[in-house]
Design an enzyme around this catalytic site. Structure first.
Site, short mmCIF file in Angstrom:
data_model
loop_
_atom_site.label_atom_id
_atom_site.label_comp_id
_atom_site.label_asym_id
_atom_site.label_seq_id
_atom_site.Cartn_x
_atom_site.Cartn_y
_atom_site.Cartn_z
N THR A 70 -17.79 -15.37 13.70
CA THR A 70 -17.14 -14.88 14.37
C THR A 70 -16.81 -13.19 14.02
O THR A 70 -17.07 -13.12 12.95
CB THR A 70 -15.78 -15.41 14.77
N LEU B 142 -14.45 -16.24 9.63
CA LEU B 142 -13.29 -15.59 10.23
C LEU B 142 -13.24 -14.22 9.35
O LEU B 142 -13.03 -14.03 8.41
CB LEU B 142 -12.12 -16.33 10.23
N VAL C 163 -14.45 -16.43 4.54
CA VAL C 163 -14.00 -15.15 5.00
C VAL C 163 -14.61 -13.76 5.00
O VAL C 163 -15.54 -13.75 4.26
CB VAL C 163 -12.83 -14.80 3.86
N LYS C 164 -14.84 -13.41 6.34
CA LYS C 164 -15.87 -12.32 6.62
C LYS C 164 -15.07 -11.20 6.18
O LYS C 164 -14.07 -10.47 6.58
CB LYS C 164 -15.88 -12.38 8.05
N VAL C 165 -15.67 -10.27 5.17
CA VAL C 165 -15.05 -9.10 4.57
C VAL C 165 -16.12 -7.82 4.92
O VAL C 165 -17.36 -8.16 4.67
CB VAL C 165 -14.96 -9.51 3.01
#
Ligand code: G3P
Length: 218
Positions: free
Chosen positions: A27, A56, A82-84
């Site tokens: 996402t 996310l 975790v999207k960074v």
């Protein structure tokens, strides 16, 4: 090749799961904003439906903010990734998160060197955006080839998620290159299954079956 679905829409995700083509979900804030529900509801529904990694994205721009957000996001589910974003602050965050055992997906990658830095920081996943490169007349798939080459040179374990996929050819080229993962919108997933000659063939078989004596009894 693993198929992720690039969507925050639970109906699309469930449709992809039925097709057996959801090994994970990606996402981003834009995809979340398209779903007319609050963030907690969106995430809860996705995490209930999906066993594989669910990316996310953090919103903060400082590494301390990103780390704090990440620590909260992973509390939502054991499969949260975790999207960074690919920034210097993002790299600092990924380094800390990977030491804490939190999987990071470094996003908005547009060059092989950005991918190298993300891998070195300890990213579990690296997301090069090929469609957006094609949009500005760079061949996005060349980026994937270079990244795969660099990662294999050094035995980095980061998995490449070919992202910003816009059409079936992107999926085909990713498969020919041997990319680890593609993240695909449902619309493109459905295009992959279709071929006009398949439709013509089914129609002809059914017409011929009608001619078989006794076929109406089946
Ligand atoms: O996974 C990244 C993807 O959501 C970006 O796609 O089509 O907005 O470039 P697009």
């Amino acid at each position: 090749m693993k198929f992720f679905i690039d969507s925050a829409d639970i109906n699309e995700i469930k449709e992809g799961i039925e097709l057996g083509l959801v090994d994970g979900v990606t996402t981003n804030p834009s995809l979340i904003s398209k779903v007319n529900k609050d963030f907690d509801t969106i995430v809860t529904e996705i995490l209930e439906a999906v066993d594989g990694p669910v990316s996310l994205e953090v919103i903060g721009s400082e590494h301390t903010q990103m780390i704090a957000e990440a620590q909260n996001l992973v509390k939502l589910g054991g499969n949260v990734v975790v999207k960074v974003p690919m920034t210097e602050e993002g790299l600092k965050a990924v380094r800390v998160l990977s030491k804490e055992g939190i999987r990071a997906n470094v996003t908005l990658i547009f060059s092989p060197l950005q991918a190298l830095l993300a891998a070195k920081a300890g990213a579990a996943f690296i997301s090069p955006f090929i469609g957006r490169l094609d949009d500005i007349a760079y061949v996005g798939m060349e980026l994937i080839e270079k990244i795969q080459h660099i990662l294999s040179n050094y035995d980095y374990t980061s998995e490449v998620i070919v992202a910003s996929i816009r059409n079936p050819l992107h999926v085909l080229d990713a498969a020919l290159i041997g990319a680890d993962i593609v993240t695909v919108p449902l619309k493109v997933i459905k295009q992959l299954a279709r071929h006009p000659l398949t439709d013509v063939g089914i129609k002809k078989f059914l017409q011929d079956w009608e001619k078989v004596p006794g076929s109406k009894n089946f």
